[in-house]
Design a protein around this motif. Sequence first.
Motif, PDB file in Angstrom:
ATOM      1  N   VAL B 267       0.845  -1.187   0.000  1.00  0.00           N
ATOM      2  CA  VAL B 267       0.000   0.000   0.000  1.00  0.00           C
ATOM      3  C   VAL B 267       0.886   1.244   0.000  1.00  0.00           C
ATOM      4  O   VAL B 267       1.733   1.400   0.886  1.00  0.00           O
ATOM      5  N   ALA B 268       0.702   2.114  -0.986  1.00  0.00           N
ATOM      6  CA  ALA B 268       1.551   3.308  -1.103  1.00  0.00           C
ATOM      7  C   ALA B 268       0.752   4.472  -1.664  1.00  0.00           C
ATOM      8  O   ALA B 268       1.131   5.114  -2.635  1.00  0.00           O
ATOM      9  N   GLY B 269      -0.380   4.772  -1.017  1.00  0.00           N
ATOM     10  CA  GLY B 269      -1.290   5.802  -1.534  1.00  0.00           C
ATOM     11  C   GLY B 269      -1.157   7.156  -0.858  1.00  0.00           C
ATOM     12  O   GLY B 269      -2.025   7.997  -1.002  1.00  0.00           O
ATOM     13  N   ASN B 270      -0.053   7.384  -0.132  1.00  0.00           N
ATOM     14  CA  ASN B 270       0.166   8.593   0.670  1.00  0.00           C
ATOM     15  C   ASN B 270      -0.651   8.488   1.963  1.00  0.00           C
ATOM     16  O   ASN B 270      -1.521   7.650   2.101  1.00  0.00           O
ATOM     17  N   SER B 271      -0.308   9.353   2.930  1.00  0.00           N
ATOM     18  CA  SER B 271      -0.731   9.114   4.320  1.00  0.00           C
ATOM     19  C   SER B 271      -2.207   9.338   4.623  1.00  0.00           C
ATOM     20  O   SER B 271      -2.629   9.086   5.745  1.00  0.00           O
ATOM     21  N   PHE B 272      -2.993   9.796   3.649  1.00  0.00           N
ATOM     22  CA  PHE B 272      -4.445   9.808   3.875  1.00  0.00           C
ATOM     23  C   PHE B 272      -5.073   8.571   3.250  1.00  0.00           C
ATOM     24  O   PHE B 272      -5.902   7.909   3.853  1.00  0.00           O
ATOM     25  N   GLU B 273      -4.668   8.300   2.004  1.00  0.00           N
ATOM     26  CA  GLU B 273      -5.334   7.219   1.278  1.00  0.00           C
ATOM     27  C   GLU B 273      -4.910   5.844   1.787  1.00  0.00           C
ATOM     28  O   GLU B 273      -5.708   4.903   1.742  1.00  0.00           O
ATOM     29  N   SER B 274      -3.691   5.690   2.244  1.00  0.00           N
ATOM     30  CA  SER B 274      -3.273   4.358   2.709  1.00  0.00           C
ATOM     31  C   SER B 274      -4.073   3.902   3.931  1.00  0.00           C
ATOM     32  O   SER B 274      -4.640   2.808   3.917  1.00  0.00           O
ATOM     33  N   PRO B 275      -4.168   4.723   4.988  1.00  0.00           N
ATOM     34  CA  PRO B 275      -5.010   4.276   6.102  1.00  0.00           C
ATOM     35  C   PRO B 275      -6.482   4.189   5.710  1.00  0.00           C
ATOM     36  O   PRO B 275      -7.199   3.292   6.175  1.00  0.00           O
ATOM     37  N   ARG B 276      -6.920   5.107   4.842  1.00  0.00           N
ATOM     38  CA  ARG B 276      -8.331   5.045   4.409  1.00  0.00           C
ATOM     39  C   ARG B 276      -8.631   3.688   3.770  1.00  0.00           C
ATOM     40  O   ARG B 276      -9.660   3.078   4.028  1.00  0.00           O
ATOM     41  N   LEU B 277      -7.697   3.241   2.935  1.00  0.00           N
ATOM     42  CA  LEU B 277      -7.897   1.971   2.248  1.00  0.00           C
ATOM     43  C   LEU B 277      -7.912   0.807   3.244  1.00  0.00           C
ATOM     44  O   LEU B 277      -8.739  -0.105   3.139  1.00  0.00           O
ATOM     45  N   LEU B 278      -7.009   0.827   4.209  1.00  0.00           N
ATOM     46  CA  LEU B 278      -6.992  -0.247   5.214  1.00  0.00           C
ATOM     47  C   LEU B 278      -8.293  -0.238   6.018  1.00  0.00           C
ATOM     48  O   LEU B 278      -8.866  -1.288   6.315  1.00  0.00           O
ATOM     49  N   LEU B 279      -8.773   0.963   6.346  1.00  0.00           N
ATOM     50  CA  LEU B 279     -10.013   1.056   7.128  1.00  0.00           C
ATOM     51  C   LEU B 279     -11.218   0.657   6.279  1.00  0.00           C
ATOM     52  O   LEU B 279     -12.123  -0.039   6.747  1.00  0.00           O
TER      53      LEU B 279
END
Lengths: 174, 523
Positions: B267-279
């Motif tokens: 996962v390498a979507g920058n620090s908003f999108e990466s946690p968003r994707l995991l959540l």
Amino acid sequence: MSDMNGPKGLTRRQLLSRASAAGASFVVGAGFVAAPNGAWAMETAVLKPQTMATLVQMARDIYPHDQVGDEFYVIAVKGYDTDAAAGGIEEGVAKLNAAAKAAGHDSYLAAGWERDRVDILRGMEDDPFFQQIRGGLVTGLYNQKAVWPIFGYEGASYEFGGYIERGFNDINWL
Amino acid sequence: MTAPFELSDDSVVVIIGTGAGGGVLANELAQKGVSVVALEAGGRHEPQDFINDEWDSFGQLAWLDPRTTSGDWRVAKDFSGLPAWIVKSVGGTTQHWAGASLRFQDHEWKARTSYGDVEGASLLDWPINAAEMDPWYTMAEDKLGVTRTGDRPGLPGNNNYKVFEAGAKALGYKDVHTGRMAINSDENRDRSMCQQTGFCFQGCKWGAKWSAGYVDIPQGEATGNLEVRSQSHVARILHNDTGKVTGVEYFDKDGNLQMQKARIVCVAGNSFESPRLLLNSASSMFPNGLANSSDQVGRNYMRHMTGSVYAVFDKPVKMWRGTTMAGIIQDESRHDPSRGFVGGYELETLALGLPFMAAFLDPGAWGREFTTALDHYENMAGMWIVGEDMPQATNRVTLNSDVKDQHGLPVANVHFSDHANDIAMRNHAYQQGQAVYEAVGATRTFPTPPYPSTHNLGTNRMSERPEDGVVNKWGQTHDIENLFVSDGSQFTTGAAENPTLTIVALAIRQADHIASEMSAGSL
Ligand SMILES: Cc1cc2nc3c(=O)[nH]c(=O)nc-3n(C[C@H](O)[C@H](O)[C@H](O)COP(=O)(O)OP(=O)(O)OC[C@H]3O[C@@H](n4cnc5c(N)ncnc54)[C@H](O)[C@@H]3O)c2cc1C
Ligand code: SF4
């Protein structure tokens, strides 16, 4: 701007003969706003000409640059002259005029000193209408390429080969 | 030479996002013979496509999908839908970045030990140290072609730098130079030399500046092992009932939902999108989101302590000419609590064009106090402040289910409030920055508030112990062995330096680890 040349092909003299003063900076007539000397004129489609004149003055009072002509402020606000936007704008300008009356002026445009008009604007700073006009000006005014040279900004440089041969380090007063 | 892999091919490594972390990881794995499918939400933009115009370029490259904000940071008021100024494009934010490429200082790898127990801060030491990172940093500097490292000369100073340097020297600063930049400074390299165009933030049309988009991605594709699918937005990461990830669901360029199988997901979507994707990937087995048994996914969001100082002089500067970030003062980057805060900061020149200056000098301001500043735009010089901010558990990215993006997915809400240490450091930096310009005759100075975040870090942080963070020292999630995080969200702490060199060094190191674990059969 073609509509800067006067509505419906009127000469400057004809134009001014059909207009009456709106504040110190504008004249308005049926369906148009113009500079008192006829240097530019703009037809309005939906907004009352008086409303457009008020908007232009308001724009200048929000972001006053004495070296920038009214025509650039006109361009910055003329996008509000549409069916979709006009209702809210007429309402907002009516509110502005009411605030001017409460402060003892006949209208916003009738307040002769910038200081008085700015006081009126400060009083409605949190109003969505004020924020709409101010926010729109940030790009509406400063993103006009024709305005940039007035501030010395040179814009795109790639097509001229960058500044490597054109003064990137030419400062001489340090 | 692009390798077309089947959606059903479960031997591939899927990388989500192609910026500093994902783009480099994709190339490095491909060079080692690993099959990679990189899914990127943005489109492809090559140097010839970039636009020398601030707002037009912003419209072309910026991430404009909806996000929401909360907390007492001023960005939440002035730019409530735009917490970050980052990019949606093949190459990610390395298309926009200025190129400043600095190593962390040794003490910054162990922030908790160096700074002690700072109240309200969730400081940790990184599970890696400076000595371990040294060779990876060298590889990253060589990849990016960083000036003043290896045999690469520094860039020449532009007008903005000359003002800055003169002020710095007058104040007695010693460590002042034209920076370590991922911008080519001589003619004998594979990238062209910097032509001092001055639109580094809009994408370098000469290709003089390194970007993952036009450097690493084509290199990876040339191996035949990398397939990049642009305009492909990953919606969810899938797993099986043993708790291993098995693939991803994504919306393709036509908006159709596709499923790509995978052996490993990064996962390498920058620090908003990466946690968003995991959540957003929560399931009955992982009701709080993937890799979130620690409840740390999304927490400890860091954006660097930033701000700018602009100054007006009685004579022209023309700061927009030449490299956007043209030099640095490093004297304040040390840890010296006698200044009233822990950690340190860098001062780096920065120039904005007139349109962005109007938007960012003092957002929301109007009237003559504001416009007389812009009247002297030609006589302005500018610098940016970047310092270490304190991680706080309450500064976090969460899902906002009331707002959905174009795919119907809950968006990220970004909550941020400054720590007292951040405020003390910013005030110190404002004072020093203003002093630099006053020392060379500034007639007026402007301590300018932070812009929407350009450095976004920490929301999937690296930790020794699984209960303190989301990933281990390899960026591998503590909970799921074939799920990795490969971008800036891994950062345990932010350090004072611009983050990208470290993101790239970690990605090179991670590629090495993943490839060797794969060939050992343990992944
Ligand atoms: C104006 C500006 C100047 C900067 N200058 C510097 C500098 O001088 N030095 C420095 O070190 N750093 C600088 N930075 C910061 C630097 O660009 C970032 O730190 C770095 O690019 C972050 O890397 P990343 O891999 O975390 O994310 P990014 O590079 O942002 O890449 C993330 C990618 O993931 C994609 N993505 C996100 N979600 C999904 C999804 N669900 N599906 C598919 N794809 C997705 C995005 O579209 C994006 O392309 C600057 C940033 C900006 C904006
Ligand atoms: S100043 Fe140099 S690095 Fe920046 S855009 Fe121009 S050529 Fe590229």
